[in-house]
Design an enzyme around this catalytic site. Sequence first.
Site, PDB file in Angstrom:
ATOM      1  N   ASP A   1      -3.949   3.946  -2.127  1.00  0.00           N
ATOM      2  CA  ASP A   1      -5.137   4.006  -1.288  1.00  0.00           C
ATOM      3  C   ASP A   1      -5.951   5.267  -1.553  1.00  0.00           C
ATOM      4  O   ASP A   1      -5.407   6.380  -1.537  1.00  0.00           O
ATOM      5  CB  ASP A   1      -4.703   3.964   0.187  1.00  0.00           C
ATOM      6  CG  ASP A   1      -5.869   4.024   1.134  1.00  0.00           C
ATOM      7  OD1 ASP A   1      -6.659   3.063   1.162  1.00  0.00           O
ATOM      8  OD2 ASP A   1      -6.006   5.041   1.849  1.00  0.00           O
TER       9      ASP A   1
ATOM     10  N   HIS B   1     -10.609  -5.714   3.390  1.00  0.00           N
ATOM     11  CA  HIS B   1     -10.567  -5.323   4.799  1.00  0.00           C
ATOM     12  C   HIS B   1     -11.557  -4.218   5.134  1.00  0.00           C
ATOM     13  O   HIS B   1     -11.744  -3.918   6.326  1.00  0.00           O
ATOM     14  CB  HIS B   1      -9.160  -4.864   5.158  1.00  0.00           C
ATOM     15  CG  HIS B   1      -8.737  -3.631   4.404  1.00  0.00           C
ATOM     16  ND1 HIS B   1      -8.524  -3.622   3.044  1.00  0.00           N
ATOM     17  CD2 HIS B   1      -8.509  -2.356   4.817  1.00  0.00           C
ATOM     18  CE1 HIS B   1      -8.180  -2.405   2.657  1.00  0.00           C
ATOM     19  NE2 HIS B   1      -8.171  -1.618   3.712  1.00  0.00           N
ATOM     20  N   ASP B   2     -12.180  -3.600   4.151  1.00  0.00           N
ATOM     21  CA  ASP B   2     -13.125  -2.511   4.392  1.00  0.00           C
ATOM     22  C   ASP B   2     -14.578  -2.918   4.192  1.00  0.00           C
ATOM     23  O   ASP B   2     -15.478  -2.087   4.399  1.00  0.00           O
ATOM     24  CB  ASP B   2     -12.829  -1.337   3.452  1.00  0.00           C
ATOM     25  CG  ASP B   2     -11.650  -0.494   3.909  1.00  0.00           C
ATOM     26  OD1 ASP B   2     -11.372  -0.469   5.118  1.00  0.00           O
ATOM     27  OD2 ASP B   2     -10.997   0.130   3.059  1.00  0.00           O
TER      28      ASP B   2
ATOM     29  N   ASP C   1       0.823  -1.200   0.000  1.00  0.00           N
ATOM     30  CA  ASP C   1       0.000   0.000   0.000  1.00  0.00           C
ATOM     31  C   ASP C   1       0.860   1.254   0.000  1.00  0.00           C
ATOM     32  O   ASP C   1       1.946   1.286   0.607  1.00  0.00           O
ATOM     33  CB  ASP C   1      -0.889   0.029   1.256  1.00  0.00           C
ATOM     34  CG  ASP C   1      -2.324  -0.350   0.973  1.00  0.00           C
ATOM     35  OD1 ASP C   1      -2.914   0.257   0.067  1.00  0.00           O
ATOM     36  OD2 ASP C   1      -2.858  -1.251   1.644  1.00  0.00           O
TER      37      ASP C   1
ATOM     38  N   GLU D   1      -7.192   2.323  -5.770  1.00  0.00           N
ATOM     39  CA  GLU D   1      -8.494   2.140  -5.126  1.00  0.00           C
ATOM     40  C   GLU D   1      -9.288   3.415  -5.343  1.00  0.00           C
ATOM     41  O   GLU D   1      -8.818   4.513  -5.020  1.00  0.00           O
ATOM     42  CB  GLU D   1      -8.333   1.886  -3.625  1.00  0.00           C
ATOM     43  CG  GLU D   1      -9.672   1.725  -2.932  1.00  0.00           C
ATOM     44  CD  GLU D   1      -9.639   2.081  -1.446  1.00  0.00           C
ATOM     45  OE1 GLU D   1     -10.446   1.509  -0.696  1.00  0.00           O
ATOM     46  OE2 GLU D   1      -8.821   2.931  -1.041  1.00  0.00           O
TER      47      GLU D   1
END
Length: 541
Positions: free
Chosen positions: A211, A337-338, A109, A275
Site C-alpha cells: 500500500d 476502493h479508493d 495488503d 500501489e
Amino acid sequence: MNESVRLPDARPPRPWWQGAVIYQIYPRSFADSNGDGIGDLPGIRRHLDYVASLGVDAIWLSPFFTSPMKDFGYDVADYCDVAPVFGTLADFDALVARAHALGLRVVIDQVYCHTSDEHAWFAESRSSRTNPKADWYVWADAKPDGSPPSNWQSVFGGPAWTWDARRQQYYMHNFLKEQPQLHGHNPEVQDALLETARFWLDRGVDGFRLDAINFMMHDPALTDNPPAPPSDRPRTRPFDYQLRLYNQGHADIVPFLERIGALLDHYDARFTVAEVGGEDAEREMKLFTAGEHRLNTAYGFDFLYAEALTPETVDHAVSGWDDAPGVGWPSWAFENHDAPRALSRWPTPGHERAFAACKMMLLMCLRGNVFLYNGEELALTQVDVAYEDLQDPEAIANWPMTLSRDGARTPVPWLADAPNCGFSTGRPWLPLGHDHAALAVDRQEGDAGSMLHLTRRMTALRKAHPALAVGDWRVLHAGPALLAFERTAGGQTLLCAFNLGAQPVEWAPAQPARWRTIETVNGATDWAFPAYGAVVAERMG
C-alpha cells in the site's frame, strides 16, 4: 518413416501472475456471515465458488488486520492477527485453504508506511526519547517558534505533523494523525516488517499488495516541499498545493524492495504489486519493478481518477511500458476502493450498459495484469452516501468538496429480493445503492445477456488467447473515439478495436479481409462500431 519430433520450448514458463486477472475483495462490503452489518472472512469464504466462476486467477484482500478502523484497516494495530469484526486466524486459514482448493491464489495488503497510533510499537516509541523503539517512527523537534518541523501536508488535509506532549516532539503522518509514519530508513523497522511478511507467507498467502509504498521513506533533512505550479485541476486540500519531493519517493525505498524480493525468493511462485500514486508515479513504478530483484509489478492511478476514458488516455498509459529488457510489468485497474465507480463518471448518460460491456472488454485486452474490483462485474454504480451516513474520514474532513470513497465501498448485492440484498441480516455499515437490487448476483445469473455473464466471457477470452495476457502491444489508431491496437504472442496476432464514444464510428485496418472476428460487444460488425462497440479479431495467415 521417421516421425517428426517436437522440440521442447526453450522459453521458461511464464509465472502465474504475469497477465493474471486479480479480483479485489473489500472485506467490510463483500458478505456478512454473522448479521452485524459488516462483511467478514467467513462471508468471503462462502462466496469463493462465485469468485472462481468469474475465471479470475487470484483474489486480493484489502486489510483485515487488527485495527481501530480509523481508516478501515489501513491503520494496523497488529500486523499478525485478524480484527475480531472480520473473524479469526482460523477463519483466514480456512479461507486460504478453500481458495487454493478452487485454484485461486490469495494476495493480501501490507501497509508498511505507517501503523495505527494504537499499535504497541507506537505506544512504546512515544513513551520516551530513549526507549528501544524511540526511533521506529518519524519524530522531530519543533522549530524555534513551536511550529512543525517542515511544511509537509497530509493527504487527508492539514499538516503532516502532530504534537505529542509525552516526547515534546512532533510525529509525522502522511495520512490521518492516527496513522503515525514508520521510520522506514531504520533497519530494525525493516526487519520487523519483513517478519510480518514471513508470518503470512508461512500461512500460505501467494503475494502482497504494498500500500502507498512510495510514501514509505522521507528526506531525513526534513526539507520543505516547494509549491506546485499553477494548475487548472481542482485543489481541495493543502496537500494539492505542493510538489511532494521530500516526504515521499526517497531513493532508499528501492533497497528495501530488494529485501522483499530476496525474502520471497525463498517461497515458490509468490507475487508482489506496488500501489504508487502521485505526479511521479510512472517513473517510480518502473523503478520499483525494474530487473529481477525488486517487485513483480505496480499500478498507479492512470485510470482510477481519470476524467474520461479516451483513446489518448489508454495509449499514453499502456504504451509507456514496453518489453525492453529490465523494464517492469504493469498492472491496471479501472475501479477500486479508493476511486469512484467508473459507470458513474465515464459513460455518456443513457449509455451506461453499453459502456460497461466495452470497458470490461477493453480491460481484459490490456497488456499487463488486470485488477477487477468486487461489484465491477455487476456494473455497480457509485452510491450517493448522505453526509450523516459517511464513514470515510477524508470525505468527512473535506465534505462536500472531496468525493466520498464510501460510494464505491457499499455492500455487494447478492439476492435482489432479500433484506439488504442478501449482504447481511443486520443493518449494513454503508447503505446499498437504490439501483443495486436490480444488479444483484441472482438476477444477473438468470440473464444470459447480463454484465456478469459478459465478464465471464471476457476473462475466458483473455485466458484462451495468450496474446491478450502477455503479448506485445502496438497501437494502430488512437482517434477522438476509436482506439485500435494489436496484441501478438506465440505466432498469434489479435486486433482489438474500441469505440469509446456514444456516436457510431467506422474504421478498418489495412487488408480487412485478413481478419476473423472472434468477439464483439454492442453490435459492432464489419468494422462499423455503434456506441461503445468493440471487436477482437484474429489475423489469418
